[in-house]
Structure formats: structure tokens, C-alpha cells
Design a protein around this motif. Structure first.
Motif, PDB file in Angstrom:
ATOM      1  N   ALA A  45      41.733  17.470  44.682  1.00 18.14           N
ATOM      2  CA  ALA A  45      42.017  16.602  43.476  1.00 18.14           C
ATOM      3  C   ALA A  45      43.454  15.816  43.990  1.00 18.14           C
ATOM      4  O   ALA A  45      43.475  14.496  43.419  1.00 18.14           O
ATOM      5  N   LEU A  46      44.401  16.056  44.532  1.00 14.36           N
ATOM      6  CA  LEU A  46      45.444  15.491  45.288  1.00 14.36           C
ATOM      7  C   LEU A  46      44.915  14.177  45.795  1.00 14.36           C
ATOM      8  O   LEU A  46      45.433  13.032  45.797  1.00 14.36           O
ATOM      9  N   ARG A  47      44.077  14.445  46.948  1.00 12.96           N
ATOM     10  CA  ARG A  47      43.308  13.411  47.772  1.00 12.96           C
ATOM     11  C   ARG A  47      42.467  12.346  46.619  1.00 12.96           C
ATOM     12  O   ARG A  47      42.598  11.048  46.816  1.00 12.96           O
ATOM     13  N   ARG A  48      41.766  12.855  45.619  1.00 15.87           N
ATOM     14  CA  ARG A  48      41.059  11.733  44.663  1.00 15.87           C
ATOM     15  C   ARG A  48      42.351  11.154  43.947  1.00 15.87           C
ATOM     16  O   ARG A  48      42.108   9.962  43.681  1.00 15.87           O
ATOM     17  N   ALA A  49      43.392  11.916  43.459  1.00 16.23           N
ATOM     18  CA  ALA A  49      44.407  10.932  42.577  1.00 16.23           C
ATOM     19  C   ALA A  49      45.073  10.064  43.707  1.00 16.23           C
ATOM     20  O   ALA A  49      45.361   8.838  43.128  1.00 16.23           O
ATOM     21  N   TRP A  50      45.318  10.526  44.929  1.00 20.42           N
ATOM     22  CA  TRP A  50      45.972   9.210  46.076  1.00 20.42           C
ATOM     23  C   TRP A  50      44.956   8.146  46.082  1.00 20.42           C
ATOM     24  O   TRP A  50      45.235   6.871  45.829  1.00 20.42           O
ATOM     25  N   ARG A  51      43.595   8.599  46.309  1.00 20.28           N
ATOM     26  CA  ARG A  51      42.706   7.569  46.622  1.00 20.28           C
ATOM     27  C   ARG A  51      41.919   6.545  45.500  1.00 20.28           C
ATOM     28  O   ARG A  51      41.822   5.536  45.813  1.00 20.28           O
ATOM     29  N   HIS A  52      41.738   7.375  44.337  1.00 20.64           N
ATOM     30  CA  HIS A  52      41.205   6.603  43.478  1.00 20.64           C
ATOM     31  C   HIS A  52      42.031   6.767  41.925  1.00 20.64           C
ATOM     32  O   HIS A  52      41.450   6.325  40.966  1.00 20.64           O
ATOM     33  N   GLY A  53      42.959   7.214  42.004  1.00 21.38           N
ATOM     34  CA  GLY A  53      43.899   7.383  40.737  1.00 21.38           C
ATOM     35  C   GLY A  53      43.248   8.304  39.599  1.00 21.38           C
ATOM     36  O   GLY A  53      43.750   8.306  38.565  1.00 21.38           O
TER      37      GLY A  53
END
Length: 167
Positions: A45-53
Motif C-alpha cells: 500500500a505504501l508503494r501504491r500511495a507513492w506511485r498512484h496516490g
């Protein structure tokens, strides 16, 4: 007659104690499994938050932590706390999308996975002291591309080569 009654009472107490121990062990294993699952979910989820908000939901992680605090051994609780600290130390740059490169992600990811592996080994040791330590995290990561120079010594070609360290 008294001896039989004492035997039945003693057997009942031993059975009750064994049942409580099994229940406690099962709860500890469930709590540890939840920590592993939620730490993986948070990392992704951290990766998705960073890449896609994408928004990040910390509630299931906090529930899993609370459960480990209730039933875990001191070593397991300490390992969970260390993993939580890694999340605290690195999450803002991804949630706020201020991380500047894949290298920042790779460094944070490696720390998250090292903390997860430490937790898994602490939990395994608590559940059964005969367990051997694991050296590999249970997360399959997609590879990150990186540029490599050909073995001829010529300049890099810009060719993307899969990085086995992954995301």
C-alpha cells in the motif's frame, strides 16, 4: 473412592490447563500471522500511495499490533515494534509522495522486509524453539529495472535488465 475422586479432579485440572495452553498458542500464531499479512499489505500500500496516490488504511495494521501486544511473547512484541518503527521512519515520504527515486523505495523496502523477516524468525522461535531461522522473506516482488554495462567494458547501453531485488 476418595482416590478416584482425586484422580478425576487432577485429570480435570490438567486437561483444563492443557486446553488453555493450546488456546493461547493458537491465538499467538493467529496474531503473528496477522502481523505478517498486514505488514505485507502495508508495504504494498505504501508503494501504491507513492506511485498512484492511493489512500493508506492503517487500522488493520494497528489492530494486528494490538493483538500481538495482548498475546505475544516479549521477543515477538519487540520484533513487531521494530517493524512498526520502520514503517513510521519511512512511510511519510511515500504517503506524501516526496520520495524522489526508486532507490529511496528500494532502501525502505529492504528495511521493511528485513524487519518482517526478523519478526517471522522471532515468532517461529517462540512457537517452536527447534525451528531454524529463515533467510528469505515470504513476499514475491516484481523486479525493478536498472541499467547495466555490457561485459565488454563499453559504455552502458541503457538496456533495462531485471533486478532480482525487486520492489
Amino acid at each position: 473412592m476418595a482416590a478416584a475422586l482425586i484422580g478425576v479432579l487432577a485429570g480435570s485440572l490438567l486437561t483444563s490447563r492443557a486446553n488453555r495452553m493450546h488456546w493461547s498458542r493458537d491465538k499467538q500464531i493467529e496474531a503473528c500471522a496477522a502481523i505478517v499479512a498486514e505488514s505485507t499489505r502495508i508495504q504494498l500500500a505504501l508503494r501504491r500511495a507513492w506511485r498512484h496516490g492511493d489512500p493508506l488504511d492503517w487500522v488493520p495494521w494497528n489492530v494486528a499490533l494490538g493483538t500481538v501486544w495482548l498475546v505475544g511473547s516479549p521477543a515477538v512484541v519487540a520484533a513487531a515494534a521494530a517493524m512498526d518503527q520502520v514503517f513510521w521512519d519511512h512511510s511519510d515520504q511515500f504517503v506524501q509522495q516526496t520520495a524522489t527515486s526508486e532507490t529511496a523505495w528500494k532502501e525502505a523496502r529492504d528495511l521493511m522486509e528485513a524487519a518482517r523477516l526478523h519478526f517471522i524468525n522471532a515468532a517461529r522461535l517462540h512457537v517452536d524453539p527447534r525451528h531454524n531461522k529463515l533467510t528469505q522473506v515470504p513476499v514475491s516482488r516484481p523486479p525493478l529495472p536498472h541499467t547495466v554495462a555490457p561485459s565488454t567494458g563499453s559504455p552502458p547501453t541503457g538496456r533495462a535488465v531485471p533486478d532480482s531485488s525487486g520492489a
